[in-house]
Design an enzyme around this catalytic site. Structure first.
Site, PDB file in Angstrom:
ATOM      1  CE1 TYR A  96       9.288   1.851  -4.040  1.00 29.60           C
ATOM      2  CE2 TYR A  96      11.611   1.341  -3.966  1.00 29.60           C
ATOM      3  CZ  TYR A  96      10.257   0.765  -4.233  1.00 29.60           C
ATOM      4  OH  TYR A  96      10.555  -0.598  -4.437  1.00 29.60           O
ATOM      5  CE  LYS A 146      -6.153  -1.664  -2.968  1.00 28.89           C
ATOM      6  NZ  LYS A 146      -7.292  -2.709  -3.904  1.00 28.89           N
ATOM      7  CG  ASP A 153      -6.522  -4.704  -7.150  1.00 27.82           C
ATOM      8  OD1 ASP A 153      -6.198  -3.322  -7.487  1.00 27.82           O
ATOM      9  OD2 ASP A 153      -7.448  -5.116  -5.943  1.00 27.82           O
ATOM     10  CG  ASP A 178      10.292  -1.735  -7.598  1.00 26.28           C
ATOM     11  OD1 ASP A 178      11.415  -2.435  -9.019  1.00 26.28           O
ATOM     12  OD2 ASP A 178      11.111  -1.985  -6.669  1.00 26.28           O
TER      13      ASP A 178
END
Ligand code: ATP
Length: 364
Positions: free
Chosen positions: A152, A199, A232, A256
Site C-alpha cells: 500500500y 505467506k 490461504d 484488507d
C-alpha cells in the site's frame, strides 16, 4: 470515588470529535450515528470536518488541510465514506506541514488521512448479531491490519512497456508496533488467542520478517496464546469454522482482503465497523463505501456507522454509553420490526435510528 461523583465527573467531560459526513450515504449514516451518541447522553462538541466531493465544492480539494488539522487537535474523528473525485492519475497533494518540508501526495482521502495522522493499525471487529441473516452465527473475532506499509505504499513502476513492478516493504518497527497494539487491545478486552497471518513460505524475507517480528513481541505477552497460519489456509479456516477464530494479525494487503471476507461471514458491509488508530489520534469509520446506488434515498443501513461510533466511545472512555448503544442496537436488529431494506425490513435510515434512540431512552 463514590459512584455519583464518578458519574458527575463523566457528565462534566465534553469530548471534541470531528464529524466527517463524507459522500453518498455518508451524511445519512453519520447523522444517524451522531443522533444515537447524543441520545446516549455523551457530551460531545461536534466539529464539522469537510472531506470528499462536498469539500471539493467548498474548498477546492477533497481533503482540506484544515480538516486534517482539526482531527489532529481533537484527536478523534467519526468519518463517513468519501469518494475519490477524479480517476486516473489524480492525487491529493499537501504542500506544507511535513516533517522534511517536501510535498506529500496521496491517491485517496482515506489513505491521506491514515498517513497524515499516523494511523498505523486498522481494527475491525467481526461479530454475529441475532436478527442479521448470514451463513454463520456465533462469530466473534477481531482483525488487526497493519496500516502503514506493505504494497500500500504504492511504489510501482513500469520496468519496460510490458513489465510492471510493485515494491512490498515490511519493517521490523512497524510490525512490532502493530503487535504491541494487538497485545494492549487484547488485554483490555479479555481476548486470549491471536494468529499471525502471512505467506512466509513464499515471501521469505518480507512476510518472514513480519512473522518473526510479530512472534517475538506477542510471545512476551502473558496469557496470550500465539499461533501462525499462511494466508490461504487462514481463509479456508475462516469459511469453514469462523466461530473458532479469536484475533488475527495481518500485514496491510492480506488484512484488507481478509477483513472483507470476514465481514461477509456475518452479514456483509452494512454491519461492519472499523477504526484506524495511531499513537495520538483515532478515526472511526464503517468498512462500506459511499454506496452511490442508494445514496440520498434515506435507505442506508446505519449499523456499521453506529458500531464504529460504539468503538469510538470505548476509545474515549465512554464505555457505559458504548455498552448501552450496543445493547439498544442489538435489540432493534433482533426485533427486525424497524430495520433497513438490506436487512429485510422497510424502515429508513432515520426510522432505524429513531428506534435505537427509543430503546436507549426506555432503558435510561
Ligand atoms: P465506493 O465506490 O464508495 O466503494 P461502492 O458502491 O463500490 O462504493 P459500497 O459503498 O461499499 O461500494 O457498496 C457496495 C454495495 O453494498 C452496494 O450495493 C451498496 O448499496 C451496498 N451497501 C454498502 N453499504 C451499505 C449500507 N450501509 N446500507 C445498505 N447497503 C449498503
Amino acid at each position: 470515588m463514590p459512584q455519583h461523583d464518578v458519574k458527575q465527573q463523566q457528565e462534566a467531560t465534553t469530548h471534541d470529535i470531528v464529524l466527517v459526513p463524507g459522500d453518498g450515504i455518508g451524511p445519512e449514516v453519520t447523522a444517524a450515528a451522531r443522533r444515537v451518541v447524543d441520545a446516549a447522553g455523551v457530551a460531545v462538541h461536534w466539529i464539522d470536518g469537510p472531506a470528499g466531493l462536498e469539500a471539493v465544492r467548498v474548498a477546492g480539494t477533497p481533503l482540506p488541510e484544515a480538516t486534517v488539522e482539526a482531527i489532529r487537535r481533537a484527536r478523534v474523528a467519526l468519518k463517513g465514506p468519501t469518494a475519490t473525485p477524479f480517476g486516473g492519475s489524480y492525487r491529493i497533494v499537501f504542500e506544507s506541514g511535513g516533517r522534511d518540508g517536501t510535498p506529500r501526495s496521496y491517491p485517496s482521502v482515506t489513505v491521506a488521512l491514515r498517513k497524515e495522522l499516523g494511523l498505523f493499525v486498522n481494527v475491525r471487529p467481526v461479530r454475529s448479531y441475532p436478527g442479521i441473516a448470514s451463513r454463520y452465527q456465533g462469530v466473534d473475532l477481531v482483525i488487526f491490519r497493519e496500516n502503514s506499509e506493505d504494497l500500500y505504499l504504492g511504489i510501482e513502476r513500469m520496468r519496460d512497456a510490458d513489465t510492471a513492478e510493485a515494491t512490498k516493504i515490511i519493517t521490523r518497527g512497524a510490525t512490532e508496533r502493530v503487535a504491541r497494539f494487538a497485545i494492549d487491545y487484547m488485554q483490555r478486552t479479555g481476548r486470549r488467542r491471536v494468529s499471525i497471518i502471512h505467506k512466509s513460505n513464499i515471501l521469505k524475507l518480507t512476510d518472514g520478517l513480519f512473522l518473526e517480528a510479530a512472534q517475538a513481541v506477542l510471545s512476551q505477552a502473558p496469557g496470550i496464546e500465539v499461533s501462525q497460519r499462511v494466508v490461504d489456509a487462514a481463509c479456508m479456516d475462516l469459511v469453514m469454522n469462523p466461530e473458532a477464530c479469536d484475533c488475527l494479525l495481518l500485514p496491510n494487503l492480506y488484512g484488507d482482503i481478509v477483513s472483507d471476507l470476514a465481514a461477509g461471514l456475518v452479514g456483509g458491509l452494512g454491519v461492519a465497523p472499523g477504526a484506524n488508530i495511531g499513537s495520538d489520534c483515532a478515526m472511526f469509520e464503517a468498512v462500506h463505501g459511499t454506496a452511490p446506488d442508494i445514496a440520498g434515498r434515506g435507505a442506508a443501513n446505519p449499523t456499521a456507522m453506529i458500531l464504529s461510533a460504539v468503538m469510538m466511545l470505548r476509545y474515549i472512555g465512554e464505555a457505559d454509553a458504548a455498552y448501552r448503544i450496543d445493547a439498544a442496537l442489538s435489540a432493534v436488529l433482533a426485533d427486525k420490526a424497524c430495520v433497513t431494506p438490506d436487512l429485510g425490513g422497510t424502515a429508513g435510515t432515520r426510522g432505524m435510528a429513531d428506534s435505537i434512540v427509543a430503546r436507549l431512552q426506555a432503558r435510561a
